[in-house]
Design a protein around this motif. Structure first.
Motif, short mmCIF file in Angstrom:
data_model
loop_
_atom_site.label_atom_id
_atom_site.label_comp_id
_atom_site.label_asym_id
_atom_site.label_seq_id
_atom_site.Cartn_x
_atom_site.Cartn_y
_atom_site.Cartn_z
N GLY A 125 0.78 -1.26 -0.05
CA GLY A 125 -0.02 0.09 0.08
C GLY A 125 0.90 1.33 -0.02
N ASN A 126 0.17 2.30 -0.11
CA ASN A 126 0.92 3.55 -0.41
C ASN A 126 0.41 4.55 0.91
OD1 ASN A 126 -1.46 4.25 -0.98
ND2 ASN A 126 -1.13 4.85 -3.18
N LEU A 127 1.05 5.76 0.86
CA LEU A 127 0.83 6.52 2.01
C LEU A 127 -0.35 7.38 1.55
CD1 LEU A 127 4.20 7.43 3.56
CD2 LEU A 127 2.41 5.56 4.42
N LYS A 128 -1.52 7.23 1.90
CA LYS A 128 -2.78 8.11 1.15
C LYS A 128 -2.78 9.37 1.69
CE LYS A 128 -5.33 3.88 0.19
NZ LYS A 128 -4.55 2.83 0.99
N GLU A 129 -2.53 9.67 3.22
CA GLU A 129 -2.65 10.81 3.90
C GLU A 129 -1.60 11.69 3.64
OE1 GLU A 129 -2.67 7.97 5.26
OE2 GLU A 129 -4.65 7.57 6.32
N LYS A 130 -1.60 13.02 3.42
CA LYS A 130 -0.48 13.98 3.41
C LYS A 130 0.35 14.10 4.67
CE LYS A 130 0.95 18.73 1.84
NZ LYS A 130 1.81 18.90 3.14
N THR A 180 1.17 11.61 6.94
CA THR A 180 2.02 10.72 6.95
C THR A 180 3.22 10.82 6.00
OG1 THR A 180 0.48 9.00 6.07
CG2 THR A 180 0.62 8.93 8.45
N ARG A 181 2.71 11.18 4.78
CA ARG A 181 3.52 11.28 3.67
C ARG A 181 4.79 12.29 4.22
NH1 ARG A 181 -0.43 11.39 -0.15
NH2 ARG A 181 -0.31 13.59 -0.56
N GLU A 216 6.60 0.18 -3.17
CA GLU A 216 5.08 -0.04 -2.56
C GLU A 216 4.38 -1.01 -3.59
OE1 GLU A 216 3.55 3.99 -2.60
OE2 GLU A 216 4.26 4.62 -0.60
N LYS A 239 1.21 -3.09 -4.59
CA LYS A 239 -0.38 -2.99 -4.72
C LYS A 239 -1.15 -3.67 -3.78
CE LYS A 239 -3.74 -2.95 -8.22
NZ LYS A 239 -4.95 -3.54 -7.56
N GLU A 240 -1.94 -2.93 -2.80
CA GLU A 240 -2.90 -3.51 -1.91
C GLU A 240 -3.90 -4.03 -2.71
OE1 GLU A 240 -4.11 -0.23 0.75
OE2 GLU A 240 -4.54 -1.83 2.18
N ASN A 275 0.23 3.24 7.65
CA ASN A 275 0.97 4.29 7.27
C ASN A 275 2.18 5.09 8.47
OD1 ASN A 275 -1.00 5.09 9.22
ND2 ASN A 275 -2.23 6.31 7.68
#
Lengths: 151, 151
Positions: free
Chosen positions: A9-14, A16-17, A37, A39-40, A127
């Motif tokens: 998965g990726n970091l969706k929220e700014k 945590t990015r 990353e 793919k989830e 995340n």
């Protein structure tokens, strides 16, 4: 020294990015960091299928000494964790850390791990956990370098 | 239900302030959260003096059931942590969490704690630890409410 971080998965929220970016920047002084990353898979699918698909992608990206982040793994203080990384780097140019997905990782991924480390008995979201791992790797390098950050 | 969070020092970096703000926002659905930031004493001073000064300020802000975050405290899974909070809230309207400073907390603060909880054998920076604590409190409320977030 290379750190290869394989995450589902990726970091969706700014927020945590931004946190992750800060530690990635700081780590640049100590190692070459590569973040992969995976793919989830859709969590509504059969968990075994999710684990299998994600597992195949994880395994393709494993390099060097593989440390699986696992709630039931070994627990270390930050200082001992730093010593462990130092020892591993004596015989390996790359350490891969694996952070699994919502269902964890497949048995196949587990069998590829050279070590399993637990950060807490508590469950953290992927995340935030990624930030915690990056911070501990950065802390480990500062401990080994004798810098004041970790005190 | 009131959560009183007493921390030494403030969140200097925007990236941790944003992370903390996100969980504070989410916690608004479950409790009244009060964050008290105690002035961090100069770490170059005598550690005993730092602990004493910070300790006095911490003690002034303690209310209800006091949980000290302490690396040598009890370790719980997120589910057990949630159950503990639920039980405490049956007899107390407020839970105070204390996050100490660079030198930890004074013996006097320690003696005011009703419980001590450890999140990890590892040491995390205060700013990131505050985010981890807020996330676990939020997670605890979602576990008790039977929401899907924590799964």
């Amino acid at each position: 020294m290379n750190i290869n971080l394989v995450c589902v998965g990726n970091l969706k929220e700014k927020f945590t990015r931004d946190c992750a970016a800060e530690y990635i920047k700081r780590l640049g002084a100590f190692c070459k960091l590569n973040v992969v990353e995976i793919k989830e898979q859709n969590v509504l699918e059969n968990p075994a299928l999710v684990l299998q698909k994600e597992g195949e992608d994880i395994i393709k990206n494993l390099k060097g000494f593989v440390i699986l982040c696992d709630i039931s793994g070994e627990e270390y203080s930050s200082e001992i964790f730093a010593e462990k990384l130092e020892k591993i780097f004596m015989e390996n140019s790359t350490i891969t850390f694996v952070i699994g997905g919502s269902y964890g990782v497949s048995e196949s991924v587990r069998s590829h791990a050279n070590a399993r480390v637990s950060f807490s008995h508590m469950t953290f979201p992927h995340n935030l956990f990624r930030v915690m791992l990056l911070e501990q790797i950065y802390r480990a390098f500062t401990i080994l370098a004798g810098k004041a950050y970790h005190k």
